[in-house]
Design a protein around this motif. Structure first.
Motif, PDB file in Angstrom:
ATOM      1  N   SER A  59       0.818  -1.206   0.000  1.00  0.00           N
ATOM      2  CA  SER A  59       0.000   0.000   0.000  1.00  0.00           C
ATOM      3  C   SER A  59       0.855   1.261   0.000  1.00  0.00           C
ATOM      4  CB  SER A  59      -0.942   0.000   1.219  1.00  0.00           C
ATOM      5  OG  SER A  59      -1.719   1.170   1.239  1.00  0.00           O
ATOM      6  N   ARG A 118      -4.550  -3.789  -5.615  1.00  0.00           N
ATOM      7  CA  ARG A 118      -5.777  -3.795  -6.408  1.00  0.00           C
ATOM      8  C   ARG A 118      -6.357  -5.196  -6.615  1.00  0.00           C
ATOM      9  NH1 ARG A 118      -3.703  -1.567 -10.432  1.00  0.00           N
ATOM     10  NH2 ARG A 118      -3.426  -3.368 -11.787  1.00  0.00           N
ATOM     11  N   GLU A 119      -5.486  -6.158  -6.877  1.00  0.00           N
ATOM     12  CA  GLU A 119      -5.955  -7.488  -7.272  1.00  0.00           C
ATOM     13  C   GLU A 119      -5.824  -8.561  -6.186  1.00  0.00           C
ATOM     14  OE1 GLU A 119      -7.397  -7.948 -10.139  1.00  0.00           O
ATOM     15  OE2 GLU A 119      -6.912  -6.006 -11.075  1.00  0.00           O
ATOM     16  N   GLU A 161       1.004  -1.669  -6.783  1.00  0.00           N
ATOM     17  CA  GLU A 161      -0.354  -1.240  -7.108  1.00  0.00           C
ATOM     18  C   GLU A 161      -1.240  -2.436  -7.452  1.00  0.00           C
ATOM     19  OE1 GLU A 161       0.743   3.176  -8.986  1.00  0.00           O
ATOM     20  OE2 GLU A 161       0.416   1.443 -10.305  1.00  0.00           O
TER      21      GLU A 161
END
Length: 219
Positions: A65, A101-102, A97
């Motif tokens: 993060s 995100r995933e 990132e």
């Protein structure tokens, strides 16, 4: 090369380079995120250099993060000693990132998912899986592994993916996790890129390069 010969080489190198207290990790890491980022950074530089930037990098950005939100110029400043710092900064922030995100900030534990991350190929994924999770999905092929395995006669290929396939076909899966360490150790200490120290080599009698360069017609 016959599997029996490959296993004899493994046994000799194991006895040469591995003791009970041997650390099989060249990079110093504390968690899967760190080994992922450090392996991306290790391209075209030394492990010592990558280890030298670890403290400052992860004090500033300890998790996916914080790395994902980082000013890329700040990342570049920290990792500059590792070389190719602009491309590497882009990859480590991009990978962070994507983790956020995933994958909810968790480094995946499968080859299929890891190679989706920016800057991650099979070599990096193999290192992360083995070092962070104890999973032997394959054998990481770097410049040392490529050079030493070719000289020994374990492969005739130059493509890392094809070399990996040749190596995994020679060794039982339980040995895969140590092959990278053994071939790198031998490449660094004996089988130098410019001038291998064949006179000091513990496996020269099993080595194609040694046989071809020390046959009677070479004298």
């Amino acid at each position: 090369m016959l599997k029996d010969t490959a296993c004899r080489i493994f046994s000799v190198l194991f006895n040469q380079y591995i003791r009970e207290d041997t650390n099989l990790n060249f990079l110093e890491f504390d968690n899967p995120f760190q080994i992922l980022i450090m392996t991306i950074l290790s391209a075209q530089t030394t492990d010592r250099t990558v280890n030298s930037v670890k403290g400052r990098l992860f004090e500033a950005y300890p998790d996916p993060s914080s790395m994902a939100d980082a000013d890329i110029s700040k990342i570049e400043e920290i990792i500059r000693p590792t070389g190719f710092y602009r491309a590497k900064s882009k990859n480590i922030r991009g990978a962070s990132e994507m983790l956020v995100r995933e994958y909810e900030g968790i480094v995946p534990d499968s080859m299929e998912e890891l190679v989706k991350l920016p800057g991650v190929g099979r070599k990096t994924a193999n290192i992360v899986l083995n070092h962070a999770y104890g999973i032997d999905a394959g054998i990481a092929v770097d410049t040392h592994v490529k050079r030493v395995s070719f000289r020994l006669g374990m492969t005739d290929n130059t493509s890392p993916d094809k070399i990996e396939r040749d190596l995994t076909s020679l060794f039982p899966k339980e040995a895969w996790g140590k092959i990278n360490f053994l071939l790198i150790s031998h490449g660094r200490s004996v089988c130098d890129a410019k001038k291998p120290a064949c006179d000091k080599c513990c496996i020269k009698e099993l080595c194609r390069y040694y046989r071809e360069n020390n046959s009677p017609d070479k004298e």
